[in-house]
Design a protein around this motif. Structure first.
Motif, short mmCIF file in Angstrom:
data_model
loop_
_atom_site.label_atom_id
_atom_site.label_comp_id
_atom_site.label_asym_id
_atom_site.label_seq_id
_atom_site.Cartn_x
_atom_site.Cartn_y
_atom_site.Cartn_z
N GLN A 1 -61.48 25.81 -27.36
CA GLN A 1 -61.36 26.06 -28.69
C GLN A 1 -59.66 26.35 -28.97
OE1 GLN A 1 -64.14 28.61 -30.59
NE2 GLN A 1 -65.39 28.25 -28.64
N GLU A 2 -59.09 26.90 -28.18
CA GLU A 2 -57.62 27.22 -28.29
C GLU A 2 -56.87 25.96 -28.36
OE1 GLU A 2 -55.33 29.28 -25.55
OE2 GLU A 2 -55.29 31.16 -26.87
N CYS A 3 -57.07 25.16 -27.56
CA CYS A 3 -56.45 23.67 -27.38
C CYS A 3 -56.88 22.89 -28.32
CB CYS A 3 -56.61 23.25 -26.05
SG CYS A 3 -55.83 24.23 -24.41
N ARG A 4 -57.94 22.88 -28.88
CA ARG A 4 -58.35 22.07 -30.06
C ARG A 4 -57.57 22.61 -31.29
NH1 ARG A 4 -61.31 17.60 -28.67
NH2 ARG A 4 -63.08 17.94 -27.64
N GLN A 5 -57.35 23.73 -31.40
CA GLN A 5 -56.62 24.16 -32.56
C GLN A 5 -55.23 23.69 -32.42
OE1 GLN A 5 -57.69 25.85 -35.07
NE2 GLN A 5 -56.03 26.70 -36.08
N THR A 6 -54.45 24.07 -31.05
CA THR A 6 -53.21 23.38 -31.02
C THR A 6 -52.83 21.62 -31.22
OG1 THR A 6 -52.70 25.29 -29.44
CG2 THR A 6 -51.47 23.29 -29.21
N LEU A 7 -53.88 20.94 -30.63
CA LEU A 7 -53.86 19.75 -30.76
C LEU A 7 -54.03 19.25 -32.41
CD1 LEU A 7 -56.11 18.34 -27.77
CD2 LEU A 7 -53.66 17.76 -28.40
N LYS A 8 -54.80 19.84 -33.02
CA LYS A 8 -55.04 19.58 -34.33
C LYS A 8 -53.64 19.69 -35.09
CE LYS A 8 -56.55 22.77 -37.63
NZ LYS A 8 -57.71 23.54 -38.17
N TRP A 9 -52.91 20.49 -35.04
CA TRP A 9 -51.69 20.71 -35.47
C TRP A 9 -50.58 20.06 -35.02
CZ3 TRP A 9 -51.53 22.29 -40.35
CH2 TRP A 9 -52.52 22.99 -40.75
N THR A 10 -50.79 19.57 -33.77
CA THR A 10 -49.73 18.70 -33.17
C THR A 10 -49.72 17.28 -33.93
OG1 THR A 10 -51.38 17.68 -31.55
CG2 THR A 10 -49.94 19.54 -30.68
N TYR A 11 -50.65 16.88 -34.52
CA TYR A 11 -50.74 15.49 -35.32
C TYR A 11 -50.14 15.84 -36.61
CZ TYR A 11 -53.40 13.39 -32.07
OH TYR A 11 -53.85 12.65 -30.61
N ALA A 12 -49.99 17.09 -37.39
CA ALA A 12 -49.34 17.34 -38.67
C ALA A 12 -48.12 17.37 -38.18
CB ALA A 12 -49.74 18.69 -39.11
N PHE A 13 -47.57 18.07 -37.09
CA PHE A 13 -46.13 17.91 -36.56
C PHE A 13 -45.58 16.61 -36.41
CE2 PHE A 13 -43.24 18.35 -33.15
CZ PHE A 13 -42.23 19.54 -33.49
N GLU B 1 -44.76 13.19 -27.72
CA GLU B 1 -46.33 12.38 -27.53
C GLU B 1 -46.72 12.23 -25.92
OE1 GLU B 1 -46.00 9.43 -31.54
OE2 GLU B 1 -45.16 8.68 -29.48
N ASP B 2 -45.91 12.27 -25.35
CA ASP B 2 -46.46 11.96 -23.73
C ASP B 2 -47.14 13.55 -23.40
OD1 ASP B 2 -45.96 9.80 -23.15
OD2 ASP B 2 -43.81 10.13 -22.24
N ASN B 3 -46.40 14.66 -23.77
CA ASN B 3 -47.31 16.13 -23.82
C ASN B 3 -48.42 16.16 -24.60
OD1 ASN B 3 -45.11 17.17 -21.88
ND2 ASN B 3 -43.85 17.57 -23.70
N GLN B 4 -48.33 15.70 -25.82
CA GLN B 4 -49.56 15.57 -26.19
C GLN B 4 -50.58 14.70 -25.77
OE1 GLN B 4 -49.50 13.04 -29.76
NE2 GLN B 4 -50.50 14.74 -31.25
N ILE C 1 -46.93 23.85 -21.83
CA ILE C 1 -45.82 23.22 -21.46
C ILE C 1 -45.66 22.43 -22.93
CG2 ILE C 1 -45.23 20.86 -20.49
CD1 ILE C 1 -46.82 21.66 -18.02
N LEU C 2 -46.58 22.03 -23.43
CA LEU C 2 -46.26 21.18 -24.94
C LEU C 2 -45.69 22.41 -25.83
CD1 LEU C 2 -48.44 18.98 -26.94
CD2 LEU C 2 -47.69 21.18 -28.05
N LEU C 3 -46.38 23.82 -25.98
CA LEU C 3 -45.80 24.59 -26.79
C LEU C 3 -44.25 24.86 -26.56
CD1 LEU C 3 -48.91 26.76 -27.62
CD2 LEU C 3 -47.94 25.08 -28.99
N GLU C 4 -44.19 25.09 -24.97
CA GLU C 4 -42.55 25.55 -24.66
C GLU C 4 -41.68 24.60 -25.19
OE1 GLU C 4 -40.12 28.23 -22.68
OE2 GLU C 4 -42.10 28.40 -23.20
N ASP C 5 -41.97 23.21 -25.06
CA ASP C 5 -41.14 22.23 -25.28
C ASP C 5 -40.81 22.30 -26.83
OD1 ASP C 5 -39.42 19.76 -24.70
OD2 ASP C 5 -41.26 18.85 -25.90
#
Length: 513
Positions: A423-435, A449-452, A493-497
């Protein structure tokens, strides 16, 4: 709260790093100087020998109502010892200056009489307020002139019967929600009613509400405090992140009630997307609501046999019951390409100039681009809800596992951990698309996009494992635990970058952040 969240909460910056990154700004005002002093004290109070925190983590602590009251009392006592005035007077002064201690002291030293007058104290002050019986008195509110009537007045000499004064104060507190700036009942009088007077006159339940409102006013006035937005939560969160830093950091905090939210805007956790982009994205989705409603429909047609298919789980791996064709719910492409080097589901392919040479074609291309990102944003949001529902069913599987495999309740908790990470990762992935929607195309975008993509593929694999029937869950325990750890690592890794990129202003956006 998970152990990871507890570690996250206790991590702190070193003094040098904090001064350089957050507070080392030239031309500070008196307010900023005080803010810096309080943040330094915050770091001193929360310093532990812990590993260096991640770039996407921020320092914070949760405060109970008693903690908030203690913070106020501490500052009131400090000002009282400096100015030589009573704690009641200093409380009114601090509230007038919105708890900007350094500014209060500086201005008070230049002209105490003016400060006392403007704050509603005046030169005279009731040290020990008390009820009095005054001969020949008639109340200016109720016109009662009964002999022996209890009356009350502050030093402004506007006297009323105790009953009317009490009714006035309780109306202010209970109906208007006022506490910090309750003025004398006499029209035009700016004298502030202090807490000793309040306690003398009002009922116990009104006094309790009064203290509660003072706490709320204190938190609302402080830049480094915010109430937890979770329903019925009474905690406040202390975080030394300023509003002018929000373009460089996404300050996600976790309250003691386990609610995870953004300290900057108060919305649910939206890492890695900065607050300004979140606001723009939500506004765009609202403006394009009809399109959004259409694209987020829960039914689609099988790309092979055109049978109607409904999504009833978080996993995007779909198998048509009629023709057994396996495809991706998001891009409708063959599933066998997902998990290979051919995976391209998350990336939007821009059309060439020749394909969008007129205004109509450009508008269509713009809509297609928006729908690409919104579709994936909405899908992860929907999948997160389905994954959460799935876990409710999985609790029954956990009970069945105990009886069929001989596992203890502790041993089946890996399903609980997997669900939380999912659930935590779904929340993160959701906002990566707005980003990603607002990102300009450059080499950094491809890295993002590779990290995503790596996180998205890992999440789908974990989601598939989660949907296995109970008799297969015991055999896949190690695989699920390994995949849970891997998914968690990919999220980090994605959030750190992205966090490092925001801090260093490496990202280029199509709008102002």
């Amino acid at each position: 709260m998970s152990s990871d969240d507890e570690d996250f909460m206790s991590d702190t910056l070193s003094d040098d790093e904090y001064d350089n990154d957050s507070m080392g700004m030239l031309g500070e005002t008196a307010d900023e100087s005080e803010y810096e002093e309080e943040n330094d004290q915050f770091l001193e109070d929360t310093k532990f020998d812990k590993p260096q925190k991640k770039a996407y983590e921020v320092d914070f602590r949760a405060l109970s109502a008693n903690d908030v009251k203690s913070e106020q009392d501490k500052q009131i006592n400090e000002v009282s010892s400096i100015l030589g005035r009573s704690s009641e007077q200093c409380a009114i002064l601090l509230r007038h200056f919105k708890w900007q201690k350094e500014r209060l002291i500086e201005i008070y030293m230049d002209g105490p009489e003016q400060v006392l007058e403007e704050s509603g104290l005046g030169q005279d002050y009731n040290i020990s307020p008390r009820l009095e019986k005054v001969a020949g008195f008639e109340c200016g509110i109720c016109c009662d002139d009964e002999p022996g009537l209890d009356t009350y007045s502050m030093k402004c000499d506007h006297r009323y019967c105790a009953s009317c004064y009490r009714q006035y104060l309780e109306s202010k507190i209970k109906e208007e929600g006022e506490a910090a700036r309750i003025q004398c009942p006499s029209e035009g009088c700016a004298r502030i009613v202090d807490s000793k007077t309040i306690k003398l006159l009002v009922s116990s339940d009104a006094w309790y509400r009064y203290e509660e409102l003072l706490n709320r006013t204190y938190v609302d006035d402080k830049q480094n405090l915010r109430w937890c937005p979770a329903p019925e939560c009474e905690y406040a969160v202390d975080c030394p992140i300023r509003q002018n830093e929000l373009h460089k950091v996404v300050p996600t905090v976790v309250c003691n009630c386990s609610h995870r939210f953004c300290f900057g805007c108060g919305l649910h956790d939206h890492q890695p997307c900065p607050c300004s982009l979140v606001k723009k994205w939500l506004k765009k989705c609202e403006d394009d609501s009809e399109t959004a409603n259409w694209i987020s429909a829960h039914t689609k047609e099988c790309p092979k046999c055109v049978s109607t298919i409904e999504k009833n789980g978080g996993c995007n791996h779909m198998t048509c019951r009629k023709c057994k064709h396996e495809f991706c719910w998001v891009c409708m492409g063959p599933w066998n390409e997902h998990g290979t080097s051919w995976y391209n589901c998350n990336r939007y392919e821009e059309k060439s100039g020749s394909e969008a040479r007129d205004n109509q074609a450009k508008s269509r291309a713009s809509l297609e681009r928006y729908l690409h990102y919104y579709n994936r944003y909405a899908n992860h949001d929907h999948s997160a809800k389905l994954d959460k529902d799935l876990y409710s069913k999985t609790e029954k599987k956990m009970t069945m596992l105990q009886s069929t495999s001989g596992m203890s309740w502790i041993e089946v908790q890996y399903l609980n951990q997997a669900s939380a990470v999912l659930q935590e990762c779904r929340q993160t992935l959701k906002w990566t698309y707005a980003f990603a929607f607002y990102l300009e195309r450059n080499n950094n975008t491809y890295i993002f996009e590779d990290n995503q993509k790596d996180l998205e593929m890992a999440v789908e694999q974990l989601s598939e494992l989660f949907e296995k029937p109970p008799d297969q869950l015991a055999q896949s325990k190690k695989e699920m635990m390994d995949k849970t750890a891997y998914v968690k690592s990919r999220r980090g890794i994605l959030l750190e970058d992205t966090a490092v990129g925001l801090k260093n202003e490496r990202w280029s956006f199509t709008v102002d952040v």
